[in-house]
Design an enzyme around this catalytic site. Sequence first.
Site, PDB file in Angstrom:
ATOM      1  CB  CYS A   1      -3.009  -5.315   5.709  1.00 26.88           C
ATOM      2  SG  CYS A   1      -3.996  -4.734   7.582  1.00 26.88           S
TER       3      CYS A   1
ATOM      4  CG  ASN B   1      -8.011  -7.330   4.204  1.00 29.65           C
ATOM      5  OD1 ASN B   1      -9.037  -6.028   3.962  1.00 29.65           O
ATOM      6  ND2 ASN B   1      -7.851  -7.292   4.554  1.00 29.65           N
TER       7      ASN B   1
ATOM      8  CD  GLU C   1      -3.407   2.745   7.250  1.00 34.71           C
ATOM      9  OE1 GLU C   1      -2.605   1.846   7.443  1.00 34.71           O
ATOM     10  OE2 GLU C   1      -3.771   4.079   8.289  1.00 34.71           O
TER      11      GLU C   1
HETATM   12  P1  NAP Z   1      -6.998  -3.236  -4.536  1.00 36.39           P
HETATM   13  O1  NAP Z   1      -6.902  -3.884  -5.525  1.00 36.39           O
HETATM   14  O2  NAP Z   1      -5.787  -2.091  -3.690  1.00 36.39           O
HETATM   15  O3  NAP Z   1      -8.627  -2.414  -3.719  1.00 36.39           O
HETATM   16  C1  NAP Z   1      -9.072  -1.881  -2.753  1.00 36.39           C
HETATM   17  C2  NAP Z   1     -10.005  -0.827  -3.204  1.00 36.39           C
HETATM   18  O4  NAP Z   1      -9.123   0.041  -4.268  1.00 36.39           O
HETATM   19  C3  NAP Z   1     -11.178  -1.483  -4.198  1.00 36.39           C
HETATM   20  O5  NAP Z   1     -12.154  -0.990  -3.512  1.00 36.39           O
HETATM   21  C4  NAP Z   1     -10.694  -1.181  -4.930  1.00 36.39           C
HETATM   22  O6  NAP Z   1     -11.678  -0.943  -5.945  1.00 36.39           O
HETATM   23  C5  NAP Z   1      -9.898   0.493  -5.165  1.00 36.39           C
HETATM   24  N1  NAP Z   1      -9.118   0.078  -6.728  1.00 36.39           N
HETATM   25  C6  NAP Z   1      -8.825  -0.617  -7.672  1.00 36.39           C
HETATM   26  N2  NAP Z   1      -8.007   0.160  -8.811  1.00 36.39           N
HETATM   27  C7  NAP Z   1      -8.440   1.224  -8.131  1.00 36.39           C
HETATM   28  C8  NAP Z   1      -7.429   2.331  -8.914  1.00 36.39           C
HETATM   29  N3  NAP Z   1      -7.081   2.314 -10.211  1.00 36.39           N
HETATM   30  N4  NAP Z   1      -8.338   3.601  -8.773  1.00 36.39           N
HETATM   31  C9  NAP Z   1      -8.625   3.938  -7.174  1.00 36.39           C
HETATM   32  N5  NAP Z   1      -8.938   2.603  -6.718  1.00 36.39           N
HETATM   33  C10 NAP Z   1      -9.150   1.159  -7.451  1.00 36.39           C
HETATM   34  O7  NAP Z   1      -6.679  -4.076  -2.672  1.00 36.39           O
HETATM   35  P2  NAP Z   1      -7.559  -5.563  -2.729  1.00 36.39           P
HETATM   36  O8  NAP Z   1      -7.347  -6.647  -2.922  1.00 36.39           O
HETATM   37  O9  NAP Z   1      -9.221  -4.858  -2.511  1.00 36.39           O
HETATM   38  O10 NAP Z   1      -7.188  -5.491  -0.648  1.00 36.39           O
HETATM   39  C11 NAP Z   1      -6.003  -6.079  -0.189  1.00 36.39           C
HETATM   40  C12 NAP Z   1      -5.090  -5.324  -0.265  1.00 36.39           C
HETATM   41  O11 NAP Z   1      -5.365  -4.198   0.906  1.00 36.39           O
HETATM   42  C13 NAP Z   1      -3.969  -6.097   0.384  1.00 36.39           C
HETATM   43  O12 NAP Z   1      -2.928  -5.602  -0.519  1.00 36.39           O
HETATM   44  C14 NAP Z   1      -3.624  -5.619   1.840  1.00 36.39           C
HETATM   45  O13 NAP Z   1      -2.326  -5.900   2.559  1.00 36.39           O
HETATM   46  C15 NAP Z   1      -4.468  -4.124   1.509  1.00 36.39           C
HETATM   47  N6  NAP Z   1      -5.120  -4.012   2.953  1.00 36.39           N
HETATM   48  C16 NAP Z   1      -4.084  -3.143   4.521  1.00 36.39           C
HETATM   49  C17 NAP Z   1      -4.219  -2.336   5.300  1.00 36.39           C
HETATM   50  C18 NAP Z   1      -4.068  -1.533   5.996  1.00 36.39           C
HETATM   51  O14 NAP Z   1      -4.512  -1.785   6.987  1.00 36.39           O
HETATM   52  N7  NAP Z   1      -2.446  -1.600   5.681  1.00 36.39           N
HETATM   53  C19 NAP Z   1      -5.861  -3.062   5.587  1.00 36.39           C
HETATM   54  C20 NAP Z   1      -6.784  -4.058   4.963  1.00 36.39           C
HETATM   55  C21 NAP Z   1      -6.004  -4.109   3.393  1.00 36.39           C
HETATM   56  P3  NAP Z   1     -12.185  -2.358  -6.849  1.00 36.39           P
HETATM   57  O15 NAP Z   1     -12.499  -3.699  -5.765  1.00 36.39           O
HETATM   58  O16 NAP Z   1     -13.848  -2.377  -7.409  1.00 36.39           O
HETATM   59  O17 NAP Z   1     -11.456  -2.994  -7.569  1.00 36.39           O
END
Ligand code: NAP
Length: 482
Positions: free
Chosen positions: A287, A157, A253
């Site tokens: 987020c 994002n 995060e």
């Molecule tokens: P996501 O599906 O959890 O993916 C995040 C990252 O993790 C991607 O690089 C993804 O790779 C990787 N990943 C997926 N499965 C994994 C595994 N089993 N082991 C290690 N890495 C893995 O999240 P997203 O959909 O990209 O982002 C949205 C989420 O991020 C929301 O929940 C949002 O709230 C959160 N977020 C939090 C913050 C904060 O500061 N708290 C900031 C921004 C976003 P792939 O893309 O290859 O699957």
Amino acid sequence: MTRSELLIGGTWQTPRSGSGRLTDVVSPFDGRIVGQVPVAGDADVEAAVVSASRGAEIWRRTPAHERSEILLRAAALADERSEQIAQVLSTENGKTRREARAEAGRSGSIIRLAAFEGTQLYGQTLPLDANPGTGLDKVGFTLPQPVGVVVAITPFNYPALLVNHKIAPALAAGNSVILKPASTTPLTALALAECFIDAGLPEGVLSVLTGSGGELGDRLAADKRVRKISFTGSTGVGQHLASIAGVKKLSLELGSSAPVVVLPDADLDLAATAVAAGGYTNAGQVCISVQRVIVHESIQGDFLDALSDKVRQHRIGDPEDDATTVGTLITEAEAERVEGSIRQAVSAGARLELGGDRDGAMIEPAILSGVDPAAPIAQDEIFGPVVAVSSAPDVTTAVELANSTDYGLAAGIFTNDVDAGVQYMREVDAGNIHINWTPLWRADLMPYGGLKDSGIGKEGVRSAVAEMTESKTVVIHGSPWS
Ligand code: NAP
């Protein structure tokens, strides 16, 4: 932009895993292929970890002023290339060009902040003689040091911002980094990594592994040579990483369902203006997006009218069109998920005040009112351009509702009542609290991170640099003198 090689230890290398398979990067707006990147495999992970282990040894022995100079060059390159990076970012992510420019434009200043903080790794002297029986013959102090190999895993994002918030502090503190960017947005991460490589990082210090997190993640996270995982993404993946990481430092995060409370004495126009921005920026895929508004029941109608007027002014459409204020979601599947959540909320009794229609990966900005605070639309992270409005009879109930989800990333309140503001900041369990603004606000230097299921640890450059180091306690034992 097509890359057929992987960036391993600062050099572009043919993938070792044999297939040489490339994966398409696709525009979520019109489905066109905007680039290709290689899919890393196990052998590439091993090569990156071996290279990073060597790189960590070189980089930790590089004086802080030299590390800082390289980072300052990287910052200048990120500034110079900002417009190109914004273009790549908007195309692969679907956010508006204006949002992409603002995001890419922060890169240089984040890297500069990190370059400074990396020169400020002070320890503490310890007053050991305050320990009964200890004299003045001993001197104790703490010695901060880099942790070693850092694995940084980033979401789609904010593909520039969140990469910078990990890479720059990790490097500034003297660590080597292996970055695993989101599969949907690898091109921005590679463009930023090039700024660091072109600035003169030594061999081994930075790698970027493109490919599926589900396939690469476990190997990277469980590896004992990796000393820190810095993860930003969903709570589910964060929990999984915590379960397999073993004994190493971990920053998580994670997700959120950020609340905003609006009290009767608030400036309603200010509240409506801020929610109309904070709920829909980046198509709600933030987020700290405003997901829930808890409005005092005496002003509910007035607030909804003011908010609806502002939200109606949003324009969805082509991210490259300057008139567009809300771009696409990251994929059509994500837009279908958000559309389904809106429908489910309506069938559970919420009222759709406006928006909610889907066109491909775009969702018309939506407002739901009369939302049951216990419903999934309030409890689960929605990650789309939807604001769910509920009401409360008083500030104490509003605080209880603000705290009623598993998340605790950020919260806001609109009020001119100092007592209510103080009660809110003390009682609401969230890592960032905003008085008279929404949670969707961040200065890159401020500590930033969630409580409860929203994560552990803090980013924000100074905090991240601190979390990318570990501290030794050193005692020099002299002899008592007369
Ligand atoms: P996501 O599906 O959890 O993916 C995040 C990252 O993790 C991607 O690089 C993804 O790779 C990787 N990943 C997926 N499965 C994994 C595994 N089993 N082991 C290690 N890495 C893995 O999240 P997203 O959909 O990209 O982002 C949205 C989420 O991020 C929301 O929940 C949002 O709230 C959160 N977020 C939090 C913050 C904060 O500061 N708290 C900031 C921004 C976003 P792939 O893309 O290859 O699957």
